[in-house]
Design a protein around this motif. Structure first.
Motif, PDB file in Angstrom:
ATOM      1  N   LEU A   1      32.032 -57.198  -0.356  1.00 44.54           N
ATOM      2  CA  LEU A   1      31.495 -56.140   0.489  1.00 44.54           C
ATOM      3  C   LEU A   1      30.218 -55.548  -0.094  1.00 44.54           C
ATOM      4  N   SER A   2      30.095 -55.542  -1.392  1.00 44.92           N
ATOM      5  CA  SER A   2      28.867 -55.036  -2.014  1.00 44.92           C
ATOM      6  C   SER A   2      27.682 -55.914  -1.640  1.00 44.92           C
ATOM      7  N   TYR A   3      27.889 -57.220  -1.681  1.00 47.73           N
ATOM      8  CA  TYR A   3      26.818 -58.150  -1.306  1.00 47.73           C
ATOM      9  C   TYR A   3      26.482 -58.024   0.178  1.00 47.73           C
ATOM     10  N   GLU A   4      27.501 -57.886   1.020  1.00 44.67           N
ATOM     11  CA  GLU A   4      27.256 -57.757   2.455  1.00 44.67           C
ATOM     12  C   GLU A   4      26.454 -56.500   2.761  1.00 44.67           C
ATOM     13  N   GLU A   5      26.787 -55.398   2.105  1.00 41.77           N
ATOM     14  CA  GLU A   5      26.047 -54.163   2.342  1.00 41.77           C
ATOM     15  C   GLU A   5      24.616 -54.275   1.842  1.00 41.77           C
ATOM     16  N   GLU A   6      24.429 -54.920   0.690  1.00 38.13           N
ATOM     17  CA  GLU A   6      23.090 -55.113   0.136  1.00 38.13           C
ATOM     18  C   GLU A   6      22.231 -55.950   1.080  1.00 38.13           C
TER      19      GLU A   6
ATOM     20  N   LEU B   1       4.313 -57.350   2.096  1.00 40.50           N
ATOM     21  CA  LEU B   1       5.592 -56.633   2.064  1.00 40.50           C
ATOM     22  C   LEU B   1       6.255 -56.741   0.701  1.00 40.50           C
ATOM     23  N   LEU B   2       6.244 -57.936   0.126  1.00 42.47           N
ATOM     24  CA  LEU B   2       6.919 -58.162  -1.147  1.00 42.47           C
ATOM     25  C   LEU B   2       6.224 -57.442  -2.297  1.00 42.47           C
ATOM     26  N   GLU B   3       4.976 -57.051  -2.119  1.00 40.64           N
ATOM     27  CA  GLU B   3       4.248 -56.391  -3.205  1.00 40.64           C
ATOM     28  C   GLU B   3       4.207 -54.875  -3.055  1.00 40.64           C
ATOM     29  N   LEU B   4       4.889 -54.348  -2.054  1.00 37.93           N
ATOM     30  CA  LEU B   4       4.961 -52.896  -1.927  1.00 37.93           C
ATOM     31  C   LEU B   4       5.829 -52.308  -3.027  1.00 37.93           C
ATOM     32  N   THR B   5       5.393 -51.196  -3.606  1.00 35.53           N
ATOM     33  CA  THR B   5       6.186 -50.454  -4.580  1.00 35.53           C
ATOM     34  C   THR B   5       6.198 -48.985  -4.177  1.00 35.53           C
ATOM     35  N   HIS B   6       6.946 -48.181  -4.913  1.00 39.86           N
ATOM     36  CA  HIS B   6       6.959 -46.756  -4.591  1.00 39.86           C
ATOM     37  C   HIS B   6       5.597 -46.110  -4.849  1.00 39.86           C
ATOM     38  N   HIS B   7       4.771 -46.751  -5.683  1.00 39.74           N
ATOM     39  CA  HIS B   7       3.419 -46.242  -5.885  1.00 39.74           C
ATOM     40  C   HIS B   7       2.517 -46.517  -4.692  1.00 39.74           C
ATOM     41  N   SER B   8       2.958 -47.389  -3.779  1.00 39.43           N
ATOM     42  CA  SER B   8       2.150 -47.664  -2.597  1.00 39.43           C
ATOM     43  C   SER B   8       2.164 -46.495  -1.614  1.00 39.43           C
ATOM     44  N   VAL B   9       3.136 -45.622  -1.719  1.00 39.78           N
ATOM     45  CA  VAL B   9       3.228 -44.457  -0.846  1.00 39.78           C
ATOM     46  C   VAL B   9       2.381 -43.341  -1.455  1.00 39.78           C
TER      47      VAL B   9
ATOM     48  N   SER C   1      11.677 -43.693   2.754  1.00 47.11           N
ATOM     49  CA  SER C   1      12.487 -42.737   1.997  1.00 47.11           C
ATOM     50  C   SER C   1      13.856 -43.303   1.670  1.00 47.11           C
ATOM     51  N   ALA C   2      14.450 -44.034   2.644  1.00 52.50           N
ATOM     52  CA  ALA C   2      15.761 -44.645   2.395  1.00 52.50           C
ATOM     53  C   ALA C   2      15.664 -45.708   1.302  1.00 52.50           C
ATOM     54  N   ILE C   3      14.572 -46.465   1.296  1.00 45.95           N
ATOM     55  CA  ILE C   3      14.401 -47.503   0.280  1.00 45.95           C
ATOM     56  C   ILE C   3      14.252 -46.883  -1.100  1.00 45.95           C
ATOM     57  N   ILE C   4      13.382 -45.885  -1.222  1.00 49.32           N
ATOM     58  CA  ILE C   4      13.143 -45.265  -2.529  1.00 49.32           C
ATOM     59  C   ILE C   4      14.389 -44.554  -3.024  1.00 49.32           C
ATOM     60  N   SER C   5      15.103 -43.874  -2.124  1.00 48.36           N
ATOM     61  CA  SER C   5      16.337 -43.183  -2.533  1.00 48.36           C
ATOM     62  C   SER C   5      17.373 -44.177  -3.032  1.00 48.36           C
ATOM     63  N   ARG C   6      17.410 -45.345  -2.432  1.00 45.99           N
ATOM     64  CA  ARG C   6      18.369 -46.354  -2.858  1.00 45.99           C
ATOM     65  C   ARG C   6      18.033 -46.904  -4.236  1.00 45.99           C
ATOM     66  N   LEU C   7      16.742 -46.991  -4.538  1.00 43.53           N
ATOM     67  CA  LEU C   7      16.310 -47.604  -5.789  1.00 43.53           C
ATOM     68  C   LEU C   7      16.315 -46.642  -6.959  1.00 43.53           C
TER      69      LEU C   7
ATOM     70  N   GLY D   1      17.169 -44.480 -10.033  1.00 48.91           N
ATOM     71  CA  GLY D   1      18.235 -44.511 -11.008  1.00 48.91           C
ATOM     72  C   GLY D   1      18.866 -43.142 -11.192  1.00 48.91           C
ATOM     73  N   PRO D   2      19.829 -43.037 -12.117  1.00 49.38           N
ATOM     74  CA  PRO D   2      20.487 -41.751 -12.343  1.00 49.38           C
ATOM     75  C   PRO D   2      19.516 -40.649 -12.745  1.00 49.38           C
ATOM     76  N   GLY D   3      18.434 -40.992 -13.439  1.00 46.48           N
ATOM     77  CA  GLY D   3      17.460 -39.988 -13.856  1.00 46.48           C
ATOM     78  C   GLY D   3      16.371 -39.733 -12.850  1.00 46.48           C
ATOM     79  N   GLY D   4      16.477 -40.315 -11.658  1.00 43.33           N
ATOM     80  CA  GLY D   4      15.474 -40.112 -10.639  1.00 43.33           C
ATOM     81  C   GLY D   4      14.300 -41.064 -10.721  1.00 43.33           C
ATOM     82  N   MET D   5      14.316 -42.003 -11.671  1.00 40.97           N
ATOM     83  CA  MET D   5      13.221 -42.946 -11.824  1.00 40.97           C
ATOM     84  C   MET D   5      13.515 -44.231 -11.052  1.00 40.97           C
ATOM     85  N   VAL D   6      12.469 -44.858 -10.557  1.00 41.92           N
ATOM     86  CA  VAL D   6      12.591 -46.160  -9.909  1.00 41.92           C
ATOM     87  C   VAL D   6      12.390 -47.231 -10.976  1.00 41.92           C
ATOM     88  N   PRO D   7      13.386 -48.054 -11.245  1.00 41.91           N
ATOM     89  CA  PRO D   7      13.264 -49.024 -12.346  1.00 41.91           C
ATOM     90  C   PRO D   7      12.282 -50.136 -12.012  1.00 41.91           C
TER      91      PRO D   7
END
Length: 620
Positions: free
Chosen positions: A490-495, A517-525, A564-570, A572-578
């Motif tokens: 189910l984890s894979y299906e949701e991903e 699309l593949l080269e977009l990062t959170h810095h692109s926003v 926003s949904a993508i960045i929130s998903r990515l 980490g626990p400290g609020g950083m995007v790995p």
């Protein structure tokens, strides 16, 4: 001008696949840069006497708190030392290898010392447990170092914990802190990684800080031979060792970089994929590509080599065996052009028989333009370096009329417009379906996460129960269909459902290309504040791609929700995007942190330290 065409995936010629020897050679260069530690034949602990070894292994830090465990380990060490003393060799390691115990998988090795002890008198019932405890002490005490293949056939319930107590408390403490900072679902993965690391210490000696990148590669190679399954759990230990900073800065971000899909082929390897028989022509193609290399990225260099070596000269040699000059007879040139216009591939029909199917080559003129550029470049360079290029300067077999592309461009646009007209009416259905699948997969995963293993998952009408999978990765949630017993990740299906939704929505709302699309990062926003009103306008920065132009797109409210949904998903626990280490399939390099993979966009200048590109011939 020169056309740089990015091909869609196509079936290669029979001779276009890089050989295993070439791939292994590329792989070996990285392995030579990061070698594994060689197995030592002698070290202080293995050369100690029986009395010294027993005294050391029954004193702190080898003394557990429980009296029963302490007594069992002492009995096991005594019996194993007694057994090993009967074997030939000057060290305990030599005697251990002489026993042949590593020829027996798993726990079967204990039969050898138990049989030897039984022949010398009555044995208590707890002999086998004592022997396992004694072997654990000999390994953790660095008295013997078993081979990796044998260690990977055994279960090691206490290996990591004992290594942490007696060998490297500080190193394992750092691993524990790293695991504690991660999500709770990955704690089991951290235990598996700790066992892998303890296995390296058992077989290579030293502490965690002594482990090299090559040691990890050797372990993963051995796991591929010994373990058929394992997935990410096989390589997670490398990521944790890299995270605590024991590897050099130039160590690959992922151990998968040591696979056979590693890195860029050299120019010689690019050309030799096609097994050109005429060595002089092969050499001139290599020289030509080397002259062009500073002004090209690897994807373009690969495309030109495919055209010149594969679609051009390999086909010429098939049409005219023994030819050794670029001056093509008119009949051969005409036959080659006719052959180039058609693509042939083999398909399996409904009757199971293989059938050869032909179809028009849509980019035939692009291939002709590359060959024309090859001939004209050599003709121009011959005026500058006649000794080097003069013998290969020949009339170009491709005229201007043959590469005129006005009709092809119109036809291509017509095909694109027709695809748009066909797909546009069903786009709302695609969008709603992916959004529904994403929500359903997330709800099912949440319900399964709140369900105890073995219980039916609420909301599924009794069709699914939470699966009992004791050996699964801790961050995965498995379900089992009650009707068929089939397991579902189910984890894979949701991903998969989330990222299908995210990719479709970003493509729909921005119109960017797949590569962009593949080269977009959170810095692109980013954002822009209007100078007069002070209003903040969200923008999406698109990295240069096919057009070699950077763009800024206005972010609509709908697109902002998706991003926003993508960045929130990515986060980490400290609020950083790995950072993400990904393999760039075009440039054939590993991206160390989510950016471009070291390649340059078409049209970019030469990298620092390389000469400027050759002048380009006109009339293409």
């Amino acid at each position: 001008m020169t056309a740089i065409v990015k091909h869609v995936t196509r079936k290669p010629l029979e001779t276009t696949t890089a050989t295993a020897e070439q791939a292994q050679a590329r792989n070996s260069r990285l392995r030579e840069q990061f070698p594994a530690r060689t197995a030592e034949r002698r070290w202080p602990q293995t050369a100690q006497s029986s009395e010294e070894t027993l005294r050391r292994l029954t004193a702190p830090p080898f003394l557990p708190a429980a009296n029963g465990t302490r007594a069992g380990r002492r009995r096991g060490v005594t019996k194993l030392l007694h057994w090993l003393s009967s074997q030939p060799g000057e060290t305990w390691q030599q005697r251990w290898m002489a026993t042949g115990a590593e020829d027996l998988r798993g726990a079967a090795w204990a039969e050898l010392p138990q049989r030897w002890l039984n022949e010398r008198g009555p044995t208590p019932s707890h002999d086998r447990e004592d022997l396992a405890s004694g072997l654990l002490m000999l390994i953790c005490g660095d008295v013997i170092r078993p081979a990796l293949p044998w260690m990977l056939t055994r279960t090691h319930r206490y290996l990591a914990s004992v290594m942490a107590e007696v060998r490297d408390p500080d190193g394992f403490a750092r691993l524990h802190r790293l695991a504690a900072a991660g999500p709770a679902s990955s704690r089991k993965d951290a235990q598996i990684a700790a066992t892998r690391i303890a296995t390296l210490l058992a077989c290579k000696g030293g502490r965690i800080g002594d482990i090299t990148v090559g040691d990890c590669v050797e372990l993963v190679d051995t796991q591929r031979r010994v373990h058929a399954r394992g997935g990410q759990k096989k390589v997670d230990f490398y990521l944790r060792l890299r995270a605590i900073g024991i590897f050099p800065e130039d160590a690959p971000a992922t151990i998968r970089a040591f696979g056979l899909a590693l890195g860029q082929l050299s120019i010689e390897e690019l050309v030799d994929r096609y097994r050109i028989r005429c060595q002089p022509v092969r050499d001139v193609i290599v020289d030509y590509l080397r002259e062009r290399q500073p002004s090209l990225d690897f994807a373009s260099l690969d495309a030109i080599s495919r055209t010149l070596a594969g679609l051009f000269w390999a086909r010429i040699e098939a049409l005219a065996p023994g030819i050794d000059t670029l001056w093509l007879p008119p009949a051969v040139a005409r036959a080659w052009k006719d052959d180039l216009k058609v693509k042939k591939r083999t398909v399996v029909g409904s009757d199971g028989k293989s059938v050869e199917v032909s179809s028009p080559r849509l980019n035939a003129k692009d291939e002709l333009m590359r060959v024309r550029a090859f001939c004209l470049d050599i003709a121009q360079w011959a005026a500058e370096e006649p000794a080097r290029w003069g013998p290969w300067a020949v009339p170009c077999p491709i005229s201007d009329d043959e590469i005129h592309k006005a009709k092809e461009r119109n036809r291509r646009k017509a095909r694109m417009d027709q695809r748009t007209r066909e797909r546009l009416p069903v786009l709302p259905i695609l969008v709603s379906t992916t959004d529904r699948r994403r929500r359903e997969a997330a709800s099912l995963l949440q319900a399964a996460g709140d369900t105890e293993p073995g219980e039916l998952i609420p909301g599924t009408g009794g069709a699914l129960r939470r699966a009992i999978v004791p050996k699964a990765a801790g961050h995965l949630t498995w379900a089992e269909e009650t009707s068929s017993g089939r397991r579902r990740n189910l984890s894979y299906e949701e991903e998969e459902a989330f990222w299908a939704f995210a990719a479709i929505e970003v493509l729909r709302l921005t119109g960017v290309r797949n590569e962009e699309l593949l080269e977009l990062t959170h810095h692109s926003v980013t954002q822009y504040r209007l100078p007069f009103t002070g209003e903040v306008v969200p923008l999406l920065q698109i990295a240069p791609s096919k057009t070699d132009t950077e763009r800024l797109l206005l972010v609509s409210p709908e697109l902002a929700d998706v991003l926003s949904a993508i960045i929130s998903r990515l986060r980490g626990p400290g609020g950083m995007v790995p950072l993400v280490a990904a393999y760039d399939v075009r440039e054939k390099v590993w991206n160390p942190g989510g950016g471009r993979g070291g390649g340059r966009a078409p049209g970019a200048g030469p990298p620092p330290g390389q000469p400027p590109p050759r002048g380009r011939a006109r009339g293409r």
